[in-house]
Write a protein that holds these residues in place. Structure first.
Motif, PDB file in Angstrom:
ATOM      1  N   MET A 119      32.874  29.610  54.145  1.00 14.78           N
ATOM      2  CA  MET A 119      33.658  28.458  54.261  1.00 14.78           C
ATOM      3  C   MET A 119      33.613  27.464  53.162  1.00 14.78           C
ATOM      4  SD  MET A 119      34.190  25.972  57.876  1.00 14.78           S
ATOM      5  CE  MET A 119      32.678  25.091  57.344  1.00 14.78           C
ATOM      6  N   LEU A 120      32.595  27.113  52.844  1.00 16.15           N
ATOM      7  CA  LEU A 120      32.314  25.950  51.743  1.00 16.15           C
ATOM      8  C   LEU A 120      32.765  26.661  50.588  1.00 16.15           C
ATOM      9  CD1 LEU A 120      28.624  24.920  52.866  1.00 16.15           C
ATOM     10  CD2 LEU A 120      30.801  23.519  53.180  1.00 16.15           C
ATOM     11  N   ALA A 121      32.449  27.820  50.364  1.00 15.00           N
ATOM     12  CA  ALA A 121      32.928  28.237  48.715  1.00 15.00           C
ATOM     13  C   ALA A 121      34.632  28.287  49.088  1.00 15.00           C
ATOM     14  CB  ALA A 121      32.427  29.997  48.846  1.00 15.00           C
ATOM     15  N   ALA A 122      35.195  28.577  49.854  1.00 12.20           N
ATOM     16  CA  ALA A 122      36.647  28.558  50.115  1.00 12.20           C
ATOM     17  C   ALA A 122      37.363  27.217  49.797  1.00 12.20           C
ATOM     18  CB  ALA A 122      37.032  29.077  51.388  1.00 12.20           C
ATOM     19  N   GLU A 123      36.491  26.346  50.517  1.00 16.22           N
ATOM     20  CA  GLU A 123      36.905  25.068  50.250  1.00 16.22           C
ATOM     21  C   GLU A 123      36.626  24.498  49.004  1.00 16.22           C
ATOM     22  OE1 GLU A 123      34.576  22.620  53.173  1.00 16.22           O
ATOM     23  OE2 GLU A 123      35.678  23.344  54.907  1.00 16.22           O
ATOM     24  N   GLN A 124      35.691  25.059  48.471  1.00 17.82           N
ATOM     25  CA  GLN A 124      35.591  24.508  47.047  1.00 17.82           C
ATOM     26  C   GLN A 124      36.381  24.983  45.940  1.00 17.82           C
ATOM     27  OE1 GLN A 124      31.430  25.778  46.192  1.00 17.82           O
ATOM     28  NE2 GLN A 124      30.695  23.736  46.924  1.00 17.82           N
ATOM     29  N   SER A 125      36.797  26.210  46.251  1.00 17.44           N
ATOM     30  CA  SER A 125      37.847  26.956  45.397  1.00 17.44           C
ATOM     31  C   SER A 125      39.419  26.374  45.683  1.00 17.44           C
ATOM     32  CB  SER A 125      37.995  28.527  46.158  1.00 17.44           C
ATOM     33  OG  SER A 125      38.922  29.209  45.274  1.00 17.44           O
ATOM     34  N   ASN A 126      39.471  25.850  47.093  1.00 15.87           N
ATOM     35  CA  ASN A 126      40.690  25.375  47.190  1.00 15.87           C
ATOM     36  C   ASN A 126      40.822  23.988  46.429  1.00 15.87           C
ATOM     37  OD1 ASN A 126      41.960  27.348  48.628  1.00 15.87           O
ATOM     38  ND2 ASN A 126      41.306  26.452  50.774  1.00 15.87           N
ATOM     39  N   ALA A 127      39.752  23.209  46.502  1.00 16.25           N
ATOM     40  CA  ALA A 127      39.835  22.032  46.000  1.00 16.25           C
ATOM     41  C   ALA A 127      39.783  22.098  44.117  1.00 16.25           C
ATOM     42  CB  ALA A 127      38.239  21.217  46.095  1.00 16.25           C
ATOM     43  N   ALA A 128      39.323  23.101  43.828  1.00 13.32           N
ATOM     44  CA  ALA A 128      39.246  23.458  42.300  1.00 13.32           C
ATOM     45  C   ALA A 128      40.966  23.810  41.705  1.00 13.32           C
ATOM     46  CB  ALA A 128      38.336  24.552  41.787  1.00 13.32           C
ATOM     47  N   GLN A 129      41.490  24.347  42.868  1.00 15.37           N
ATOM     48  CA  GLN A 129      42.865  24.839  42.826  1.00 15.37           C
ATOM     49  C   GLN A 129      43.617  23.402  42.692  1.00 15.37           C
ATOM     50  OE1 GLN A 129      43.892  27.942  45.153  1.00 15.37           O
ATOM     51  NE2 GLN A 129      42.941  29.537  44.141  1.00 15.37           N
ATOM     52  N   GLN A 130      43.327  22.708  43.782  1.00  9.06           N
ATOM     53  CA  GLN A 130      44.154  21.440  43.567  1.00  9.06           C
ATOM     54  C   GLN A 130      44.045  20.498  42.378  1.00  9.06           C
ATOM     55  OE1 GLN A 130      42.865  19.795  47.510  1.00  9.06           O
ATOM     56  NE2 GLN A 130      44.434  20.916  48.477  1.00  9.06           N
ATOM     57  N   VAL A 131      42.849  20.374  41.897  1.00 10.17           N
ATOM     58  CA  VAL A 131      42.590  19.738  40.723  1.00 10.17           C
ATOM     59  C   VAL A 131      43.451  20.155  39.676  1.00 10.17           C
ATOM     60  CG1 VAL A 131      40.630  19.017  38.962  1.00 10.17           C
ATOM     61  CG2 VAL A 131      40.496  18.626  41.687  1.00 10.17           C
ATOM     62  N   THR A 132      43.212  21.527  39.476  1.00 11.64           N
ATOM     63  CA  THR A 132      44.036  22.104  38.281  1.00 11.64           C
ATOM     64  C   THR A 132      45.479  21.994  38.535  1.00 11.64           C
ATOM     65  OG1 THR A 132      42.360  23.963  38.387  1.00 11.64           O
ATOM     66  CG2 THR A 132      44.483  24.487  37.198  1.00 11.64           C
ATOM     67  N   ALA A 133      46.052  21.934  39.641  1.00 15.27           N
ATOM     68  CA  ALA A 133      47.649  21.600  39.931  1.00 15.27           C
ATOM     69  C   ALA A 133      47.782  20.224  39.380  1.00 15.27           C
ATOM     70  CB  ALA A 133      47.949  22.197  41.111  1.00 15.27           C
TER      71      ALA A 133
END
Length: 182
Positions: free
Chosen positions: A156-170
């Motif tokens: 779950m934490l890895a998924a949250e970090q991945s989503n956060a990274a995608q949001q920053v990239t966007a």
């Protein structure tokens, strides 16, 4: 005479089966609590837990604690328990009956009797806490539940970090300066 011979034969069978069982028990519990990889102290255990992303087991015990000795003999001597602890946990034991610092540590975690295990996530959040099961199978059930809980939490934490990274990239892509028109 035949009756005495029958008693002697029964007695011999009981003795021989008892010695076989004793040998089986020794073979199946040839490990002991010293085979568990205990961290030298709580600080290094916390650091290792964080580094390896595995739960931390804090085992509180006391010197003159009969249930603690039972756990050591019946649970920590079982190879499957030792293997599970060494594979999926960072373990540290604290003798809560020895000095003031250890008693304060026990009180910090709300431990007032022992043997008690406190399970923490790698980031220090309490996953579970309770009096140690004195049966190896029950103890293993607790260990497996905590290991699965930690695995699911890490996913779950890895998924949250991945989503956060995608949001920053966007967001970065949205703020990029527009190309100058020719």
């Amino acid at each position: 005479m035949i009756k005495r011979l029958g008693y002697a034969l029964c007695f011999a069978l009981v003795l021989s089966s008892g010695s076989v069982n004793a040998q089986d028990n020794r073979a199946s519990s040839s490990l002991n609590a010293q085979d568990i990889r205990w961290a030298p102290d709580l600080a290094s255990a916390r650091q290792a837990s964080l580094e390896y992303k595995v739960p931390l087991l804090i085992h509180f015990y006391g010197d003159n604690c009969l249930p603690c000795k039972i756990v050591e003999q019946n649970v920590f001597s079982r190879s499957e328990v030792v293997e599970t602890l060494n594979k999926y946990f960072i373990c540290v034991q604290i003798n809560a009956s020895t000095d003031r610092t250890n008693r304060e540590t026990a009180a910090e975690y709300g431990v007032h009797s022992w043997p008690t295990d406190v399970y923490l996530s790698p980031d220090g959040k309490r996953l579970d806490q309770g009096t140690c099961k004195q049966n190896a199978a029950e103890y293993l059930n607790v260990l497996h539940s905590i290991a699965v809980m930690n695995r699911d939490r890490n996913v779950m934490l890895a998924a949250e970090q991945s989503n956060a990274a995608q949001q920053v990239t966007a967001q970065v892509a949205n703020y990029a300066p527009a190309a100058a028109a020719p």
